[in-house]
Motif scaffolding. Structure first.
Motif, PDB file in Angstrom:
ATOM      1  N   MET A   1       0.558  -1.236   0.000  1.00  0.00           N
ATOM      2  CA  MET A   1      -0.019   0.166   0.065  1.00  0.00           C
ATOM      3  C   MET A   1       0.938   1.326   0.125  1.00  0.00           C
ATOM      4  O   MET A   1       1.793   1.497   0.862  1.00  0.00           O
ATOM      5  CB  MET A   1      -0.977  -0.098   1.063  1.00  0.00           C
TER       6      MET A   1
ATOM      7  N   THR B   1       0.636   5.229   0.636  1.00  0.00           N
ATOM      8  CA  THR B   1      -0.521   6.109   1.199  1.00  0.00           C
ATOM      9  C   THR B   1       0.258   7.418   0.625  1.00  0.00           C
ATOM     10  O   THR B   1       1.227   7.666   1.263  1.00  0.00           O
ATOM     11  CB  THR B   1      -0.666   6.087   2.591  1.00  0.00           C
TER      12      THR B   1
ATOM     13  N   TYR C   1       0.600  11.807  -0.044  1.00  0.00           N
ATOM     14  CA  TYR C   1      -0.047  12.987   0.559  1.00  0.00           C
ATOM     15  C   TYR C   1       0.339  14.174  -0.255  1.00  0.00           C
ATOM     16  O   TYR C   1       1.673  14.079  -0.487  1.00  0.00           O
ATOM     17  CB  TYR C   1       0.221  13.337   1.904  1.00  0.00           C
TER      18      TYR C   1
ATOM     19  N   PHE D   1     -11.760   2.900   0.201  1.00  0.00           N
ATOM     20  CA  PHE D   1     -10.593   2.676  -0.004  1.00  0.00           C
ATOM     21  C   PHE D   1     -10.017   1.052  -0.011  1.00  0.00           C
ATOM     22  O   PHE D   1     -10.763   0.258   0.810  1.00  0.00           O
ATOM     23  CB  PHE D   1      -9.658   3.366   1.444  1.00  0.00           C
ATOM     24  N   PRO D   2      -9.022   0.653  -0.941  1.00  0.00           N
ATOM     25  CA  PRO D   2      -9.004  -0.580  -0.933  1.00  0.00           C
ATOM     26  C   PRO D   2      -8.019  -0.899   0.361  1.00  0.00           C
ATOM     27  O   PRO D   2      -7.211  -0.451   0.698  1.00  0.00           O
ATOM     28  CB  PRO D   2      -8.215  -0.705  -2.332  1.00  0.00           C
ATOM     29  N   GLY D   3      -8.051  -2.387   0.749  1.00  0.00           N
ATOM     30  CA  GLY D   3      -7.008  -3.074   1.252  1.00  0.00           C
ATOM     31  C   GLY D   3      -6.292  -4.009   0.665  1.00  0.00           C
ATOM     32  O   GLY D   3      -6.801  -4.237  -0.682  1.00  0.00           O
TER      33      GLY D   3
ATOM     34  N   ASP E   1      -9.031  10.666  -1.528  1.00  0.00           N
ATOM     35  CA  ASP E   1      -9.904  11.910  -0.829  1.00  0.00           C
ATOM     36  C   ASP E   1      -9.177  12.939  -0.743  1.00  0.00           C
ATOM     37  O   ASP E   1      -7.918  13.131  -1.008  1.00  0.00           O
ATOM     38  CB  ASP E   1     -10.205  11.269   0.592  1.00  0.00           C
TER      39      ASP E   1
ATOM     40  N   THR F   1      -5.320  12.778  -0.267  1.00  0.00           N
ATOM     41  CA  THR F   1      -4.767  11.485   0.342  1.00  0.00           C
ATOM     42  C   THR F   1      -5.336  10.383  -0.723  1.00  0.00           C
ATOM     43  O   THR F   1      -6.344  10.184  -1.093  1.00  0.00           O
ATOM     44  CB  THR F   1      -5.441  11.093   1.584  1.00  0.00           C
TER      45      THR F   1
ATOM     46  N   VAL G   1      -4.615   6.450  -2.145  1.00  0.00           N
ATOM     47  CA  VAL G   1      -3.972   5.090  -1.660  1.00  0.00           C
ATOM     48  C   VAL G   1      -4.045   4.185  -2.859  1.00  0.00           C
ATOM     49  O   VAL G   1      -4.966   4.200  -3.538  1.00  0.00           O
ATOM     50  CB  VAL G   1      -5.004   4.644  -0.590  1.00  0.00           C
TER      51      VAL G   1
END
Lengths: 345, 345, 345, 345
Positions: B242, B244, B246, B280-282, B297, B306, B308
């Motif tokens: 993942m 993430t 910003y 949001f994906p896991g 988002d 944000t 992901v």
């Protein structure tokens, strides 16, 4: 000193029971739950077999304050708001682990918790127990509001840099990850084993109720701190939080200098361990203990700091810090009952 | 078409074997390892019992190019630099999964990989295979440089925003997390089970060799992109990354608008799934598959995005994308051999 | 009382350090490793940062026995055989956690350990420390041979039934499962995270060196006990052993009666908790503690008993039981330093 | 051929969707759930985003049989008993994954499942689909009762030895372990992540409903088979079952001979892989695949056999075997849609 735990069936409550049962000064007197009455704690927690004979009892504030010197409230948010005032009778001291008494601004509470806030007088009385940065106030507190798990890691990680005005207060980004015990004992699809195992998820993006708690404290240290970006993820582990914190340096500052600043800031704090420069803590290195370990770097390419803080969310992030605060409130050695090493591996 | 895999004992190699064995157009012809000769692959990988009768053989470039149409190089960095040119004979096409041919700037390679770079002519020939954004070049490539696992997730996550100049290119922060298969099959204390289980670690802080790879591509899209902050963490899971991400918005833009921009950008890309706004994906939701799932988002409080992006590091982050590229290089349907669903749960 | 730990870099050694550092009577005096000299323990174990200032030192038996009252040997098998006699000078007491001194029959040792056995005189002196069943001998021991992890769970699970001749001694089957910390800190493909995660394996089928140790003790209780079937499996967890034990009842006996027999047998043993009938322990319910929890059933359909015993392999299966034995050897309360609750969850 | 899945929100159902979506002969036509109507499957399973556009629909037997050639019933036990007969109209074939049609003796069903059994005529029609041992009957089946996960591993592991009368049929002990996906998608404290992670539990001791299913088939092979001892444990993994099987040899027989017997028995069964003597499978080596891997030993000390069988509980233990059976029922190649390799690591 006699201690009671209210909300003893949650993970925070069960950790308080573990700590209080081996505490040199506090005695675990009684345990309470809103949903049980005269039920053995071992029904829910067979690991307590033969070592915790106490039954879970119905919450009776008057009885509790008559019999106990300190009450730990490990209840869901919403319950402490009205329980706390009732428990402050008879010189009983209250340590509240919920989020109810942390936000001084009731509008913030309503917005982020979507519940009715506590009375203004209760909020006023509540002392925010980020122990390392508030020892004097904690000493005199009757009503202690124990910080959230994420705020504890984040604020301990940011405090020295913010207070020294080393980083740009308008561009703070915190990428936080937590073990699933932080999500509590309530069942949900999200933390059903087959779904969370070998998985990793982000949740409550830009909506976590710990955001205003972090901002409130940062702004108390430096009123120019702007809104933070704070993300929360679920790790497929039981315990542990890592906050990876990013911020541009205000002025160019070397990693050595920033590291020195942190060493100095925490030199008298037993539970905060600033790691040698170049070393970063894993969450397992604090598991089962009350430590907050911190690693630091400043990237010369970007002039940004990377600060990593790890805690055990049920210890320094909840029950451990609550005991640490209670120790101080009662004039006991701060580390009493908390000197256990991390369980490794 | 006959395919060979060099470096078949690593996790990337073994995943190529899995994919090629069920591919409608490629046939797995032979497998090679620098450390073995005439040893059954099942010695290292008993899960291949009875289904992969091929022995591991010593690397013989001439023989390979004579017999095969395509070679997949899943070797450690440093080895592809000299193996690639030798394999480009006889119209054989080469797909290199290592980091050797990704950086066009040899100084960068020396600095970040601490090894001798490939010949300039080899680097020039190599086409960077971030498939969704380079299909035309990939079509004509003889030598394909397959992107790194972290760069794949990061770049797919950033591409639409960067290309549309929606975000501030000078303040990009990427907090990336990977399953430990990304650390390879080599033994180390770091990924010894008892040390990594129930743990979470940050590593190579500000020093990961994927940093220049990401910056090179971002700057190819927008030359004003400044140095990024990019952190890598190890998750106690086998597969999955993942990222993430910003970044401040350049101009105020709503989450709805940014989301729309992403939906549009990937509307023709089967393997990139932009999730509905608010979702949001896991990482488990792409496990075993070639998908990259993206959630988005924009926080109105901070005016920051944000983003992901999740992938299976051995699939879209390595073997899967390599097959996807090979499909295109040979004029086969892009998704051939890659339509398997994620394995859930 | 001053304590030394030899073999302090292994998992057993590190657990001894954790326990001795919070022990009310023993003081951790010094730590030794065969492979290090004057190296901080934190180099290998950063979780000890600031709380264990002791350096790892070269093993010097004379110095150790001069300075310490008790030595814990947490070395690989083969090393205790010759270290133990050297450490028995100056009234120092020795607690050996290795397998070297457990088998009285040197032929058995040679066959199962494939190493040279200890001297007969050393073996003769060594007292087998299955505490609950050998307290009297332990009291007077100078040289204590601490039981293996699997034997501890298995023997505590079988003892009451064997001693009461409740089960058929010729048909005992033990299916044992262990967390991977039991495999030690040495690197191997078997316990490489990516291979062990989400996996479960059987190993050393019918060849585990704990088989003769279990049979020796069972036959000491009942000479008619025949060869056992004993299987060992690796669980994808860090700590914990479960032994699931099967045996036909000698005479028909109800679950209630067998359960009563166990309750009675362990009524004075703090660390053995016989669960209520119908309840079976999970390994997590003893994690981090010195407890052995036991669950029992007798199936009326088959007239066979199912006995389940769980321990934390590093605690009751190694360091915890070693401290328990040392407590008794020095006339200290048996539970001193070991009253910590299981860490749950 | 058009296929429907009823019970599509469970883990068995979702695995059927995965397999049918990539099957060369069956087309996934529609999916049903007792609790949903016109709800996208992606609401429950976001990993299906963009690849499974089918909505979950209310169960309508008449519509289903009119439109589909085959129906897979992946519903909880109790539901198939009455749904199966309704679905057998219009030449539709039914594959039932529940336990409802497995036990021929309705008293057994009542005793172990504690529910009302299916009609005798339905039970009579149902063919037990342990494929490798019942191919001829499966070929002609209209109503297929798919074996349970534990019985599949256990019976494949025992079949050659029982049929050859190599082991004592009166003393069979099976110690079985399963990943938690076997416990289904329903929430429970037992499989709440924080409680199951780093844990291992035994459950339903001597009471598992798969016991009579195993005994029924064993006795069909050899009427002298006595009651078995069968224990079930939960592993902290998502997928995978290991059955460790113990039995005394009837006559002395070497490991080599028993192994040869197994090799011979399964020489024509693609999905059963008998490992070389001395090698035992881990559960991960079959993950995501339809294989059952078997390892074998005979201990000369005890004259007992240890037989280890592993499967992926959702594949060979549920959806995979269901497709394998459907393939045979429709005259398709037995391995169609099931040739995917195990996902390793």
């Amino acid at each position: 000193m006699k201690a009671a735990v209210i909300g003893a069936t949650g993970y925070g409550g069960i950790e308080l029971i573990r700590l209080l049962s081996n505490h040199p000064e506090f005695t675990l007197h009684s345990v309470y739950s809103s949903s049980k009455d005269q039920v053995p704690a071992t029904d829910d927690y067979p690991h307590l077999h033969e070592i915790c004979p106490l039954p879970l009892m119905k919450i009776d504030p008057e009885k509790i304050t008559t019999e106990c010197d300190v009450v730990f409230l490990a209840v869901p948010s919403g319950a402490s708001s009205f329980l706390s005032p009732q428990l402050l009778a008879n010189n009983t001291k209250v340590v509240d682990l919920s989020g109810d008494l942390r936000l001084k601004n009731t509008e913030d509470y309503k917005k982020w918790y979507k519940k009715e806030p506590a009375e203004a007088s209760t909020l006023e009385q509540a002392v925010y127990g980020l122990t390392e940065w508030n020892r004097e106030e904690v000493k005199n507190a009757s009503l202690l509001s124990n910080p959230g798990c994420y705020p504890t890691a984040t604020l301990l990680g940011l405090a020295p840099a913010i207070q020294a005005e080393a980083i740009d207060p308008s561009s703070i980004i915190i990428d936080a990850k937590s073990g699933v015990s932080g999500a509590g004992r309530g069942l949900s699809q999200l933390v059903h084993f087959a779904e969370m195992n070998d998985n990793f998820r982000i949740y409550k993006v830009n909506q976590h109720q710990h955001i205003p708690e972090i901002e409130q404290q940062l702004q108390a240290w430096d009123s120019t701190v702007g809104p933070i970006t704070f993300s929360t993820h679920l790790l497929p582990i039981t315990r542990g939080i890592m906050a990876t914190i990013y911020a541009p340096m205000k002025q160019p500052m070397s990693a050595v200098e920033l590291h020195q600043l942190y060493k100095e800031a925490y030199k008298d704090s037993f539970f905060v361990r600033v790691r040698p420069l170049g070393e970063f803590p894993g969450v397992k290195e604090v598991a089962g203990s009350n430590f907050c370990d911190i690693g630091i770097d400043v990237d010369e390419r970007t002039n940004r700091a990377t600060i990593v803080a790890v805690i055990d969310n049920l210890m320094k992030g909840a029950a451990g810090q609550a005991i640490q605060n209670a120790n101080i409130m009662f004039g006991i050695e701060e580390t009493a009952g908390l000197r256990g090493f991390p369980i490794y591996p």
